[in-house]
Design a protein around this motif. Structure first.
Motif, PDB file in Angstrom:
ATOM      1  N   GLY A  86     -22.974  12.141 -11.240  1.00 17.24           N
ATOM      2  CA  GLY A  86     -23.097  11.561  -9.903  1.00 17.24           C
ATOM      3  C   GLY A  86     -21.809  10.951  -9.423  1.00 17.24           C
ATOM      4  O   GLY A  86     -21.398  11.126  -8.274  1.00 17.24           O
ATOM      5  N   ALA A  87     -21.150  10.228 -10.309  1.00 24.39           N
ATOM      6  CA  ALA A  87     -19.865   9.599 -10.006  1.00 24.39           C
ATOM      7  C   ALA A  87     -19.061   9.519 -11.289  1.00 24.39           C
ATOM      8  O   ALA A  87     -19.614   9.348 -12.378  1.00 24.39           O
ATOM      9  CB  ALA A  87     -20.066   8.199  -9.416  1.00 24.39           C
ATOM     10  N   SER A  88     -17.745   9.651 -11.194  1.00 25.81           N
ATOM     11  CA  SER A  88     -16.886   9.573 -12.370  1.00 25.81           C
ATOM     12  C   SER A  88     -15.675   8.712 -12.056  1.00 25.81           C
ATOM     13  O   SER A  88     -15.316   8.508 -10.896  1.00 25.81           O
ATOM     14  CB  SER A  88     -16.451  10.972 -12.829  1.00 25.81           C
ATOM     15  N   LEU A  89     -15.040   8.228 -13.128  1.00 26.47           N
ATOM     16  CA  LEU A  89     -13.960   7.256 -12.995  1.00 26.47           C
ATOM     17  C   LEU A  89     -12.693   7.784 -13.641  1.00 26.47           C
ATOM     18  O   LEU A  89     -12.719   8.268 -14.780  1.00 26.47           O
ATOM     19  CB  LEU A  89     -14.393   5.937 -13.668  1.00 26.47           C
ATOM     20  N   VAL A  90     -11.590   7.707 -12.906  1.00 26.87           N
ATOM     21  CA  VAL A  90     -10.267   8.045 -13.435  1.00 26.87           C
ATOM     22  C   VAL A  90      -9.558   6.727 -13.718  1.00 26.87           C
ATOM     23  O   VAL A  90      -9.233   5.979 -12.801  1.00 26.87           O
ATOM     24  CB  VAL A  90      -9.444   8.882 -12.437  1.00 26.87           C
ATOM     25  N   PHE A  91      -9.312   6.439 -15.000  1.00 22.92           N
ATOM     26  CA  PHE A  91      -8.685   5.181 -15.385  1.00 22.92           C
ATOM     27  C   PHE A  91      -7.169   5.247 -15.200  1.00 22.92           C
ATOM     28  O   PHE A  91      -6.569   6.324 -15.162  1.00 22.92           O
ATOM     29  CB  PHE A  91      -9.008   4.840 -16.838  1.00 22.92           C
ATOM     30  N   GLN A  92      -6.539   4.067 -15.148  1.00 24.41           N
ATOM     31  CA  GLN A  92      -5.100   4.022 -14.916  1.00 24.41           C
ATOM     32  C   GLN A  92      -4.298   4.346 -16.166  1.00 24.41           C
ATOM     33  O   GLN A  92      -3.179   4.814 -16.079  1.00 24.41           O
ATOM     34  CB  GLN A  92      -4.695   2.655 -14.377  1.00 24.41           C
ATOM     35  N   GLY A  93      -4.826   4.094 -17.356  1.00 27.69           N
ATOM     36  CA  GLY A  93      -4.077   4.351 -18.583  1.00 27.69           C
ATOM     37  C   GLY A  93      -4.630   5.539 -19.322  1.00 27.69           C
ATOM     38  O   GLY A  93      -5.502   5.399 -20.181  1.00 27.69           O
ATOM     39  N   ALA A  94      -4.123   6.739 -19.026  1.00 28.97           N
ATOM     40  CA  ALA A  94      -4.678   7.949 -19.627  1.00 28.97           C
ATOM     41  C   ALA A  94      -4.523   7.954 -21.145  1.00 28.97           C
ATOM     42  O   ALA A  94      -5.405   8.402 -21.869  1.00 28.97           O
ATOM     43  CB  ALA A  94      -4.002   9.187 -19.030  1.00 28.97           C
ATOM     44  N   MET A  95      -3.404   7.446 -21.652  1.00 33.56           N
ATOM     45  CA  MET A  95      -3.180   7.464 -23.097  1.00 33.56           C
ATOM     46  C   MET A  95      -4.200   6.589 -23.815  1.00 33.56           C
ATOM     47  O   MET A  95      -4.596   6.876 -24.945  1.00 33.56           O
ATOM     48  CB  MET A  95      -1.762   6.972 -23.413  1.00 33.56           C
ATOM     49  N   HIS A  96      -4.654   5.532 -23.152  1.00 31.11           N
ATOM     50  CA  HIS A  96      -5.639   4.644 -23.762  1.00 31.11           C
ATOM     51  C   HIS A  96      -7.068   5.159 -23.558  1.00 31.11           C
ATOM     52  O   HIS A  96      -7.989   4.702 -24.226  1.00 31.11           O
ATOM     53  CB  HIS A  96      -5.511   3.240 -23.177  1.00 31.11           C
ATOM     54  N   SER A  97      -7.251   6.075 -22.621  1.00 30.19           N
ATOM     55  CA  SER A  97      -8.590   6.570 -22.312  1.00 30.19           C
ATOM     56  C   SER A  97      -8.926   7.859 -23.061  1.00 30.19           C
ATOM     57  O   SER A  97     -10.098   8.161 -23.271  1.00 30.19           O
ATOM     58  CB  SER A  97      -8.715   6.816 -20.802  1.00 30.19           C
ATOM     59  N   LEU A  98      -7.908   8.616 -23.440  1.00 30.91           N
ATOM     60  CA  LEU A  98      -8.125   9.862 -24.169  1.00 30.91           C
ATOM     61  C   LEU A  98      -8.173   9.582 -25.669  1.00 30.91           C
ATOM     62  O   LEU A  98      -7.470   8.711 -26.182  1.00 30.91           O
ATOM     63  CB  LEU A  98      -7.008  10.861 -23.863  1.00 30.91           C
ATOM     64  N   ASN A  99      -8.989  10.358 -26.382  1.00 31.90           N
ATOM     65  CA  ASN A  99      -9.105  10.214 -27.828  1.00 31.90           C
ATOM     66  C   ASN A  99      -7.897  10.893 -28.485  1.00 31.90           C
ATOM     67  O   ASN A  99      -7.691  12.097 -28.310  1.00 31.90           O
ATOM     68  CB  ASN A  99     -10.401  10.857 -28.322  1.00 31.90           C
ATOM     69  N   PRO A 100      -7.093  10.141 -29.242  1.00 27.81           N
ATOM     70  CA  PRO A 100      -5.845  10.714 -29.778  1.00 27.81           C
ATOM     71  C   PRO A 100      -6.048  11.780 -30.843  1.00 27.81           C
ATOM     72  O   PRO A 100      -5.103  12.529 -31.157  1.00 27.81           O
ATOM     73  CB  PRO A 100      -5.116   9.488 -30.361  1.00 27.81           C
ATOM     74  N   VAL A 101      -7.235  11.897 -31.436  1.00 32.38           N
ATOM     75  CA  VAL A 101      -7.443  12.847 -32.537  1.00 32.38           C
ATOM     76  C   VAL A 101      -8.247  14.073 -32.113  1.00 32.38           C
ATOM     77  O   VAL A 101      -8.649  14.871 -32.953  1.00 32.38           O
ATOM     78  CB  VAL A 101      -8.123  12.150 -33.741  1.00 32.38           C
ATOM     79  N   HIS A 102      -8.482  14.228 -30.821  1.00 33.68           N
ATOM     80  CA  HIS A 102      -9.191  15.404 -30.321  1.00 33.68           C
ATOM     81  C   HIS A 102      -8.330  16.139 -29.297  1.00 33.68           C
ATOM     82  O   HIS A 102      -7.619  15.510 -28.507  1.00 33.68           O
ATOM     83  CB  HIS A 102     -10.522  15.015 -29.674  1.00 33.68           C
TER      84      HIS A 102
END
Length: 318
Positions: A86-102
């Motif tokens: 329905g709604a999604s959010l784009v955060f300001q810190g992509a490196m902190h929002s993405l999983n580093p091991v996937h």
């Protein structure tokens, strides 16, 4: 038709920190709304509240109606269905929002599978299509977040936000950590995708010029409240509230001698949310405050067609 209605939204954190104080907003289908203000004015708290992503200790009241349903009273199962789809959010810190091991393609595919939109194989193919849609080769989906540049990671975040075809995108400072060239590319990308997919957009930023260039309407926040709102170009070029005027004048204009030799700014910082001053919260920093501003709070009042400002100097019908 209203995609989003926010009614008298109030958010208080532990310790009495009043981060959002009686915010009212409305967003129609296909509309782009910009929310601006200094750090600490409540912008990110507002964004998180729209999808009920606040910490457990936060006290929230009011209504957040997404397509007519109140997000704040939804059962958890329904809330999970609304997030991403329905709604999604784009955060300001992509490196902190993405999983580093996937790998990033797997992260884009995950919500598609969880929402039952496709099988794992089809979801991975869809992830490749989304990467190409945001300007990255599908092959970059095999990369891990640390193998991508800041701009590329932000494109991945946008692809994730589009994964389940939501009607509303909330972008919280999506270009803050990027250089000006990449920032311009990301802004044009978001603008184009919103137009092509017929999405509604809430863009949150401290940069009033960016919002005026990207959005249809602007809402200026200060100390947890909206102090001015109206058509983006008019709020940027002829703001009514002294705080909005200070924000607009803080951006130098190339070739303008006035901006070069007499740069404007605003002294001080936003007030502590746990110890707000009486009356209008902006009056300690306001150059045109009256004696009454220190004791009487100001609410939004009409300031022209489709405009409103919370200032004693703004008369009804002005």
């Amino acid at each position: 038709m209203s995609v989003l209605e926010v009614r008298d939204l109030r958010v208080t954190y532990a310790g009495g920190f009043a981060a959002v104080r009686g915010v009212d907003l409305e967003l129609t289908a296909g509309q782009k709304l910009g929310v601006a203000g200094e750090s600490g004015c409540g912008k990110s708290t507002l964004a998180l509240t729209l999808l009920r992503l606040l910490p457990a200790g936060a006290q929230v009241s009011g209504q957040v109606l997404l397509d007519g349903e109140d997000v704040l009273t939804m059962r958890w199962g329904r809330l999970r269905a609304v997030r991403w789809a329905g709604a999604s959010l784009v955060f300001q810190g992509a490196m902190h929002s993405l999983n580093p091991v996937h790998r990033v393609a797997d992260q884009i595919a995950e919500p598609i599978v969880l929402h039952g939109r496709a099988t794992p194989g089809a979801a991975r193919r869809r992830a490749g299509e989304l990467l190409e849609q945001v300007g990255l080769p599908a092959a970059r989906g095999r990369a891990y977040p640390h193998e991508l540049s800041g701009g590329q990671r932000q494109r991945v975040m946008i692809a994730m936000a589009l994964a389940c075809e939501p009607g509303l995108i909330i972008a919280d400072e999506p270009t803050t950590a990027l250089d000006v060239m990449v920032q311009a590319q990301i802004l044009r990308l978001i603008e184009g995708l919103v137009a092509d997919e017929e999405l509604s957009l809430i863009m949150i930023s401290h940069d009033l010029a960016v919002l005026a260039d990207t959005c249809d309407r602007l809402a200026i926040m200060y100390a947890g409240r909206i102090v001015e709102k109206g058509p983006a170009h008019k709020v940027f070029t002829s703001p009514h509230h002294p705080y909005a005027q200070a924000l607009a004048s803080a951006f130098p204009r190339i070739g303008d001698p006035t901006a070069r030799f007499a740069p404007h700014g605003l002294p001080g910082d936003p007030p502590d949310p746990s110890a707000l001053p009486p009356g209008c919260a902006f009056h300690p920093r306001c150059g045109v405050a009256l004696d009454t501003c220190a004791s009487e709070d100001q609410t939004l009042r009409a300031a022209g067609v489709g405009r409103a400002a919370a200032c004693v100097h703004v008369g009804e019908g002005r």
